[in-house]
Scaffold this motif. Structure first.
Motif, short mmCIF file in Angstrom:
data_model
loop_
_atom_site.label_atom_id
_atom_site.label_comp_id
_atom_site.label_asym_id
_atom_site.label_seq_id
_atom_site.Cartn_x
_atom_site.Cartn_y
_atom_site.Cartn_z
N PRO A 62 0.83 -1.20 0.00
CA PRO A 62 0.00 0.00 0.00
C PRO A 62 0.87 1.26 0.00
CG PRO A 62 -0.84 -1.60 1.58
CD PRO A 62 0.49 -2.11 1.11
N PHE A 63 0.50 2.22 -0.83
CA PHE A 63 1.35 3.40 -0.98
C PHE A 63 1.52 4.15 0.34
CE2 PHE A 63 -2.71 5.55 -1.15
CZ PHE A 63 -2.46 6.82 -0.61
N GLY A 81 -3.08 1.24 -4.35
CA GLY A 81 -3.89 2.32 -3.81
C GLY A 81 -3.74 3.58 -4.65
N THR A 82 -4.50 4.61 -4.29
CA THR A 82 -4.53 5.84 -5.08
C THR A 82 -4.16 7.04 -4.22
OG1 THR A 82 -6.30 4.88 -6.42
CG2 THR A 82 -5.92 7.25 -6.63
N PRO A 83 -2.96 7.55 -4.34
CA PRO A 83 -2.60 8.77 -3.60
C PRO A 83 -3.50 9.93 -4.00
CG PRO A 83 -0.65 7.71 -4.55
CD PRO A 83 -1.85 7.03 -5.14
N ALA A 84 -3.67 10.88 -3.09
CA ALA A 84 -4.52 12.03 -3.37
C ALA A 84 -3.86 13.00 -4.33
CB ALA A 84 -4.87 12.75 -2.07
N ALA A 86 0.31 14.24 -6.26
CA ALA A 86 1.67 13.85 -6.65
C ALA A 86 2.62 13.84 -5.46
CB ALA A 86 2.19 14.79 -7.74
N ASP A 87 2.41 14.75 -4.48
CA ASP A 87 3.29 14.78 -3.31
C ASP A 87 3.23 13.47 -2.55
OD1 ASP A 87 4.07 17.36 -3.89
OD2 ASP A 87 2.63 18.30 -2.53
N ALA A 88 2.02 12.94 -2.35
CA ALA A 88 1.87 11.67 -1.64
C ALA A 88 2.48 10.53 -2.44
CB ALA A 88 0.39 11.41 -1.36
N ALA A 89 2.33 10.58 -3.76
CA ALA A 89 2.92 9.54 -4.60
C ALA A 89 4.43 9.55 -4.52
CB ALA A 89 2.46 9.73 -6.04
N VAL A 90 5.03 10.74 -4.60
CA VAL A 90 6.49 10.85 -4.54
C VAL A 90 7.01 10.34 -3.20
CG1 VAL A 90 8.38 12.52 -4.39
CG2 VAL A 90 6.71 12.69 -6.24
N ALA A 91 6.33 10.69 -2.12
CA ALA A 91 6.76 10.23 -0.80
C ALA A 91 6.76 8.70 -0.72
CB ALA A 91 5.85 10.82 0.27
N SER A 92 5.75 8.07 -1.30
CA SER A 92 5.68 6.61 -1.26
C SER A 92 6.75 5.98 -2.13
CB SER A 92 4.29 6.13 -1.69
OG SER A 92 4.04 6.40 -3.05
N CYS A 110 -2.33 5.34 -14.83
CA CYS A 110 -2.30 6.54 -15.67
C CYS A 110 -3.61 7.33 -15.53
CB CYS A 110 -2.09 6.14 -17.13
SG CYS A 110 -0.69 6.95 -17.87
N ALA A 111 -4.72 6.62 -15.38
CA ALA A 111 -6.01 7.30 -15.26
C ALA A 111 -6.08 8.13 -14.00
CB ALA A 111 -7.13 6.27 -15.29
N ASP A 112 -5.47 7.67 -12.91
CA ASP A 112 -5.48 8.42 -11.65
C ASP A 112 -4.51 9.60 -11.70
OD1 ASP A 112 -7.34 6.70 -10.48
OD2 ASP A 112 -5.77 5.31 -9.83
N ILE A 113 -3.35 9.39 -12.31
CA ILE A 113 -2.35 10.45 -12.39
C ILE A 113 -2.92 11.68 -13.09
CG2 ILE A 113 -0.14 11.07 -13.47
CD1 ILE A 113 0.72 8.14 -12.97
N ALA A 114 -3.75 11.46 -14.09
CA ALA A 114 -4.33 12.58 -14.83
C ALA A 114 -5.26 13.42 -13.97
CB ALA A 114 -5.09 12.05 -16.05
N LYS A 115 -5.72 12.88 -12.83
CA LYS A 115 -6.66 13.61 -11.96
C LYS A 115 -5.96 14.38 -10.85
CE LYS A 115 -10.05 9.90 -12.67
NZ LYS A 115 -10.78 8.78 -12.01
N TRP A 116 -4.65 14.29 -10.77
CA TRP A 116 -3.93 14.92 -9.67
C TRP A 116 -3.78 16.43 -9.84
CZ3 TRP A 116 0.53 10.81 -9.09
CH2 TRP A 116 -0.01 9.67 -8.47
#
Length: 293
Positions: A62-63, A81-84, A86-92, A110-116
């Protein structure tokens, strides 16, 4: 595919390495004769890979895990999982890289990244710079502009993309498979295609007949994409095993633990190797970069 003569003509062509036209692929998509379809796909698969069938041992993490620990046999750490943002994604990613060593770190859709929010190009560059080796899912049916997405990923340095299908119905997937082949010819950075949906509907589950038919169509529609992949955890060992005879050559998502509470024959490594061998193929473990081990 209406007659045996048509099948023989197709077989001669795919044996020579010729590709079938989009119209012919769509025609094959309507055939009830999945055994002949499987023979065509298996011919392409063996021309590309011989009897080799690769598999990848993955540790899902889990991220937002406070602490990351993975089995020694792990070949890829996959952040789930889906980070809220890009900051949360980078930390994980940074946390995973601290324990990854030379193992691949993959994650996100990719579909989630487009929503950040913000520039997708900049977000992808940040993920790459943080150490993300691969995007876990590039779902063709959940992205507004797949060509732009694949182009952006290539520009950010993501090679060996894994194209997936989110939840498109079987009758809509043939055109998605053909689109995947077009993207490969344009960008050349696609390594694998998983034609079976990531999201399974409880109200309209797929059937084994539909599943193996889609695997065969994927191999025939996209001969220029190196690997046709099946997810072991999502679809199970029986479907994965049969899919190998219908054109698949790579099995994703094998458990990384070597624990065998039900006996050595049920340990993840022993089970995947046995299933591949019984299907008539030679099991070869790979890493997350598609290097053979």
């Amino acid at each position: 595919m209406s007659t045996a003569t048509t099948f023989d003509l197709y077989m001669d062509r795919v044996s020579r390495g010729d590709r079938l036209s989009p119209e012919e692929i769509r025609e094959l998509g309507t055939t009830p004769d999945i055994l002949s379809l499987g023979m065509l796909a298996d011919t392409v698969r063996r021309r590309l890979h011989g009897t080799r069938a690769t598999f990848l041992r993955v540790a899902d993490v889990p991220f937002d895990s406070a602490r990351i620990s993975v089995p020694p046999a792990t070949r890829e750490i996959r952040l789930t999982g889906t980070p809220a943002d890009a900051d949360a994604a980078v930390a994980s990613i940074e946390k995973a890289k601290n324990v990854a060593g030379d193992r691949t770190v993959a994650g996100f859709s990719c579909a989630d990244i487009a929503k950040w929010g913000g520039s997708v190009d900049r977000v992808l560059a940040r993920l790459r710079q943080a150490g993300l080796d691969a995007i876990a899912d590039v779902p063709l049916d959940a992205i507004d502009d797949p060509a732009a997405a694949v182009g952006n990923l290539k520009s950010a340095g993501f090679e060996q993309l894994r194209l997936t299908i989110s939840k498109a119905a079987a009758d809509a997937r043939t055109d998605l498979l053909l689109a995947a082949s077009d993207l490969q010819r344009t960008y050349g950075n696609i390594q694998s295609l998983d034609p079976l949906p990531l999201t399974l509907s409880a109200f309209r589950p797929t059937t084994g007949y539909e599943d193996v038919k889609m695997v065969a169509l994927a191999r025939l529609a996209a001969p220029d994409i190196p690997s046709i992949q099946v997810d072991w955890r999502r679809y199970g060992p029986k479907l994965a095993q049969v899919a190998l005879t219908f054109g698949a050559d790579d099995i994703d998502g094998i458990g990384a633990s070597d624990d065998a509470p039900e006996g050595r024959r049920r340990a993840p490594l022993a089970e995947i190797e046995r299933n591949i061998e019984v299907a008539g193929f030679s099991p070869v473990e790979r890493d997350g970069r598609f290097n053979l081990l």
